[in-house]
Design a protein around this motif. Sequence first.
Motif, PDB file in Angstrom:
ATOM      1  N   GLY A 346       0.791  -1.225   0.000  1.00  0.00           N
ATOM      2  CA  GLY A 346       0.000   0.000   0.000  1.00  0.00           C
ATOM      3  C   GLY A 346       0.822   1.272   0.000  1.00  0.00           C
ATOM      4  O   GLY A 346       2.031   1.272   0.246  1.00  0.00           O
ATOM      5  N   VAL A 347       0.134   2.395  -0.271  1.00  0.00           N
ATOM      6  CA  VAL A 347       0.817   3.688  -0.423  1.00  0.00           C
ATOM      7  C   VAL A 347       1.522   4.120   0.849  1.00  0.00           C
ATOM      8  O   VAL A 347       2.476   4.907   0.800  1.00  0.00           O
ATOM      9  N   ASP A 348       1.086   3.638   1.993  1.00  0.00           N
ATOM     10  CA  ASP A 348       1.707   4.030   3.265  1.00  0.00           C
ATOM     11  C   ASP A 348       2.813   3.069   3.701  1.00  0.00           C
ATOM     12  O   ASP A 348       3.417   3.244   4.765  1.00  0.00           O
ATOM     13  N   VAL A 349       3.063   2.044   2.890  1.00  0.00           N
ATOM     14  CA  VAL A 349       4.088   1.058   3.231  1.00  0.00           C
ATOM     15  C   VAL A 349       5.454   1.586   2.809  1.00  0.00           C
ATOM     16  O   VAL A 349       5.619   2.160   1.735  1.00  0.00           O
ATOM     17  N   LYS A 350       6.453   1.409   3.654  1.00  0.00           N
ATOM     18  CA  LYS A 350       7.790   1.937   3.383  1.00  0.00           C
ATOM     19  C   LYS A 350       8.463   1.238   2.206  1.00  0.00           C
ATOM     20  O   LYS A 350       9.342   1.797   1.575  1.00  0.00           O
ATOM     21  N   GLY A 351       8.068   0.016   1.925  1.00  0.00           N
ATOM     22  CA  GLY A 351       8.674  -0.700   0.813  1.00  0.00           C
ATOM     23  C   GLY A 351       9.909  -1.486   1.192  1.00  0.00           C
ATOM     24  O   GLY A 351      10.732  -1.816   0.341  1.00  0.00           O
ATOM     25  N   ASP A 352      10.049  -1.781   2.493  1.00  0.00           N
ATOM     26  CA  ASP A 352      11.218  -2.537   2.954  1.00  0.00           C
ATOM     27  C   ASP A 352      11.094  -4.028   2.676  1.00  0.00           C
ATOM     28  O   ASP A 352      12.048  -4.778   2.872  1.00  0.00           O
ATOM     29  N   GLY A 353       9.916  -4.457   2.250  1.00  0.00           N
ATOM     30  CA  GLY A 353       9.719  -5.865   1.958  1.00  0.00           C
ATOM     31  C   GLY A 353       8.954  -6.583   3.051  1.00  0.00           C
ATOM     32  O   GLY A 353       8.441  -5.967   3.998  1.00  0.00           O
ATOM     33  N   PHE A 354       8.888  -7.900   2.928  1.00  0.00           N
ATOM     34  CA  PHE A 354       8.140  -8.710   3.881  1.00  0.00           C
ATOM     35  C   PHE A 354       8.627 -10.147   3.752  1.00  0.00           C
ATOM     36  O   PHE A 354       9.363 -10.494   2.822  1.00  0.00           O
ATOM     37  N   SER A 355       8.189 -10.976   4.672  1.00  0.00           N
ATOM     38  CA  SER A 355       8.559 -12.388   4.626  1.00  0.00           C
ATOM     39  C   SER A 355       7.314 -13.255   4.719  1.00  0.00           C
ATOM     40  O   SER A 355       6.445 -13.022   5.563  1.00  0.00           O
ATOM     41  N   LEU A 356       7.232 -14.235   3.841  1.00  0.00           N
ATOM     42  CA  LEU A 356       6.185 -15.255   3.916  1.00  0.00           C
ATOM     43  C   LEU A 356       6.791 -16.622   4.222  1.00  0.00           C
ATOM     44  O   LEU A 356       6.138 -17.644   4.039  1.00  0.00           O
ATOM     45  N   ALA A 357       8.046 -16.609   4.696  1.00  0.00           N
ATOM     46  CA  ALA A 357       8.762 -17.867   4.926  1.00  0.00           C
ATOM     47  C   ALA A 357       8.005 -18.798   5.862  1.00  0.00           C
ATOM     48  O   ALA A 357       8.013 -20.020   5.676  1.00  0.00           O
ATOM     49  N   ASP A 358       7.349 -18.226   6.872  1.00  0.00           N
ATOM     50  CA  ASP A 358       6.614 -19.042   7.845  1.00  0.00           C
ATOM     51  C   ASP A 358       5.110 -18.995   7.619  1.00  0.00           C
ATOM     52  O   ASP A 358       4.347 -19.455   8.464  1.00  0.00           O
ATOM     53  N   ASP A 359       4.708 -18.430   6.505  1.00  0.00           N
ATOM     54  CA  ASP A 359       3.283 -18.294   6.207  1.00  0.00           C
ATOM     55  C   ASP A 359       2.791 -19.559   5.497  1.00  0.00           C
ATOM     56  O   ASP A 359       3.466 -20.067   4.603  1.00  0.00           O
ATOM     57  N   PRO A 360       1.637 -20.082   5.869  1.00  0.00           N
ATOM     58  CA  PRO A 360       1.124 -21.283   5.194  1.00  0.00           C
ATOM     59  C   PRO A 360       0.952 -21.102   3.690  1.00  0.00           C
ATOM     60  O   PRO A 360       0.942 -22.090   2.940  1.00  0.00           O
ATOM     61  N   ALA A 361       0.831 -19.869   3.230  1.00  0.00           N
ATOM     62  CA  ALA A 361       0.625 -19.628   1.802  1.00  0.00           C
ATOM     63  C   ALA A 361       1.873 -19.910   0.989  1.00  0.00           C
ATOM     64  O   ALA A 361       1.786 -20.286  -0.186  1.00  0.00           O
ATOM     65  N   PHE A 362       3.064 -19.728   1.591  1.00  0.00           N
ATOM     66  CA  PHE A 362       4.277 -19.728   0.783  1.00  0.00           C
ATOM     67  C   PHE A 362       4.568 -21.049   0.070  1.00  0.00           C
ATOM     68  O   PHE A 362       4.931 -21.042  -1.113  1.00  0.00           O
ATOM     69  N   PRO A 363       4.432 -22.205   0.698  1.00  0.00           N
ATOM     70  CA  PRO A 363       4.750 -23.442  -0.039  1.00  0.00           C
ATOM     71  C   PRO A 363       3.945 -23.622  -1.315  1.00  0.00           C
ATOM     72  O   PRO A 363       4.393 -24.284  -2.255  1.00  0.00           O
ATOM     73  N   THR A 364       2.763 -23.000  -1.380  1.00  0.00           N
ATOM     74  CA  THR A 364       1.938 -23.156  -2.571  1.00  0.00           C
ATOM     75  C   THR A 364       2.492 -22.372  -3.747  1.00  0.00           C
ATOM     76  O   THR A 364       2.025 -22.540  -4.874  1.00  0.00           O
ATOM     77  N   ALA A 365       3.488 -21.513  -3.516  1.00  0.00           N
ATOM     78  CA  ALA A 365       4.094 -20.782  -4.632  1.00  0.00           C
ATOM     79  C   ALA A 365       4.627 -21.757  -5.669  1.00  0.00           C
ATOM     80  O   ALA A 365       4.534 -21.533  -6.869  1.00  0.00           O
ATOM     81  N   ALA A 366       5.183 -22.859  -5.197  1.00  0.00           N
ATOM     82  CA  ALA A 366       5.686 -23.879  -6.114  1.00  0.00           C
ATOM     83  C   ALA A 366       4.641 -24.956  -6.373  1.00  0.00           C
ATOM     84  O   ALA A 366       4.410 -25.354  -7.516  1.00  0.00           O
ATOM     85  N   ASP A 367       3.987 -25.429  -5.316  1.00  0.00           N
ATOM     86  CA  ASP A 367       3.087 -26.573  -5.444  1.00  0.00           C
ATOM     87  C   ASP A 367       1.827 -26.243  -6.235  1.00  0.00           C
ATOM     88  O   ASP A 367       1.399 -27.008  -7.095  1.00  0.00           O
ATOM     89  N   THR A 368       1.227 -25.095  -5.951  1.00  0.00           N
ATOM     90  CA  THR A 368      -0.032 -24.726  -6.597  1.00  0.00           C
ATOM     91  C   THR A 368       0.185 -23.894  -7.846  1.00  0.00           C
ATOM     92  O   THR A 368      -0.500 -24.063  -8.851  1.00  0.00           O
ATOM     93  N   PHE A 369       1.156 -22.987  -7.806  1.00  0.00           N
ATOM     94  CA  PHE A 369       1.336 -22.039  -8.903  1.00  0.00           C
ATOM     95  C   PHE A 369       2.496 -22.393  -9.829  1.00  0.00           C
ATOM     96  O   PHE A 369       2.702 -21.739 -10.847  1.00  0.00           O
ATOM     97  N   GLY A 370       3.275 -23.406  -9.487  1.00  0.00           N
ATOM     98  CA  GLY A 370       4.261 -23.930 -10.422  1.00  0.00           C
ATOM     99  C   GLY A 370       5.545 -23.149 -10.565  1.00  0.00           C
ATOM    100  O   GLY A 370       6.310 -23.387 -11.499  1.00  0.00           O
ATOM    101  N   PHE A 371       5.836 -22.229  -9.643  1.00  0.00           N
ATOM    102  CA  PHE A 371       7.015 -21.396  -9.805  1.00  0.00           C
ATOM    103  C   PHE A 371       8.299 -22.080  -9.359  1.00  0.00           C
ATOM    104  O   PHE A 371       8.330 -22.844  -8.400  1.00  0.00           O
TER     105      PHE A 371
END
Length: 484
Positions: A346-371
Amino acid sequence: MNYISTRDASRTPARFTDILLGGLAPDGGLYLPAEYPQLSDEQLTAWRGLLAERGYAALAAEVLKLFVDDIPAADLEAIAARAYTTPKFADEDIVPVTRLEDNLWIGHLSEGPTAAFKDMAMQLLGELFEYELARRDETLNILGATSGDTGSSAEYAMRGRQGIRVFMLTPAGRMTPFQQAQMFGLDDPNIFNIALDGVFDDCQDVVKAVSADAGYKREHRIGAVNSINWARLMAQIVYYISSWIRVTENNDEKVSFSVPTGNFGDICAGHIARQMGLPIDRLIVATNENDVLDEFFRTGDYRPRTSAETMATSSPSMDISRASNFERFIFDLLGRDADRTAQFFGVDVKGDGFSLADDPAFPTAADTFGFASGRSTHADRLATITDVWERLGVMIDPHTADGVHVARGWADEVDTPIICLETALPVKFAETIEEATGRQPEVPERFRDILDADRHVTDLPNDAETVKKFITDSIRTTDVTADR
């Protein structure tokens, strides 16, 4: 077909022709279809025959019809026919596909007027813009940023068109001489080149800052041709489909794609094609030394670099550390949770980034979306260019070499054919080609005198307000409505 913003939890619907001219959503988010259309087996079979019998433009029209219902179908067919034709494109296939070695193929996206893959979307965008502006009796001032190829592709697609001005920001001194000549050599009254004191990410930030000023954007009719504009991705989906058709014989055959990427636009189109049901196995993200995206897909950590940390490399069009289109993928990865997406981008976010390493969504980056992903260095691309030339007799540009290098690294783990999407013709990067092979790349006849043209460019500081003043002054002094 309705479109929604990646940051709008209320999912306010928008129509295609409105987002075509507007670019970014009012909340700063990026537009995506409210739902991805799904491809049937019968549809894919019909498209195989269509591509063989009537060619790329006819296929493109059918894909456009899935996403656009506020332009008549017959008009979409005419628009696609004008966009994808020879000799505007050097090959009648528009996007030919050839085998490089073993299970590795090249999708040739650089047959267009500026010898870069960006032509594939820009030629369509130019037709769509002119069509819709004439229908509304309006004008549009396009503001864009380029790391090398988007700018020339946009300018060649928009030059001389009624109702359109183009203001293109480039990072001063960061493009190759050929890329600069392609852009700065244009002397059309509706084209304005601006060399900004900064890197590409600074140019992109200025575009976003100007677009975020809703009052200024509305008053000055500011639109976008960068891949933040949904129509760019829509156009790119077509060549994923055509390339898959050219490499396979049956609808149950899958292919993978290795895509050199910095801004995540090209491969985001592949992601959408895969979500639509196109039989894609892996989407391989190939980065250069600016490896923010490779790091994310390996670790789950998204760490954008500062301008000072963004390296100038020999594949300069990928010298990007904050990929605009990445927000579209994260939106899908998070189950289309607009609130969470806005927390990250969002516009108020500093843009330093974020981590999804421990987020349940992250493993699906490869498994569901094929990346999958990989990284290439200057030494890697030189070695790849040299090998492909000396052993296979094929000359490839540095960005495509990044894609080939990373694809080869995944070859043992991917069972399907891998299509590496070509980025540009080697002539645009002669210095690196000569370093790798000891010879200058071939100059196509249509570019023979391009380096001799006078230059037309304005140097400006890295400041959004200064850019806005330049745009305002230029609008006052140029008329693009003649003969309307």
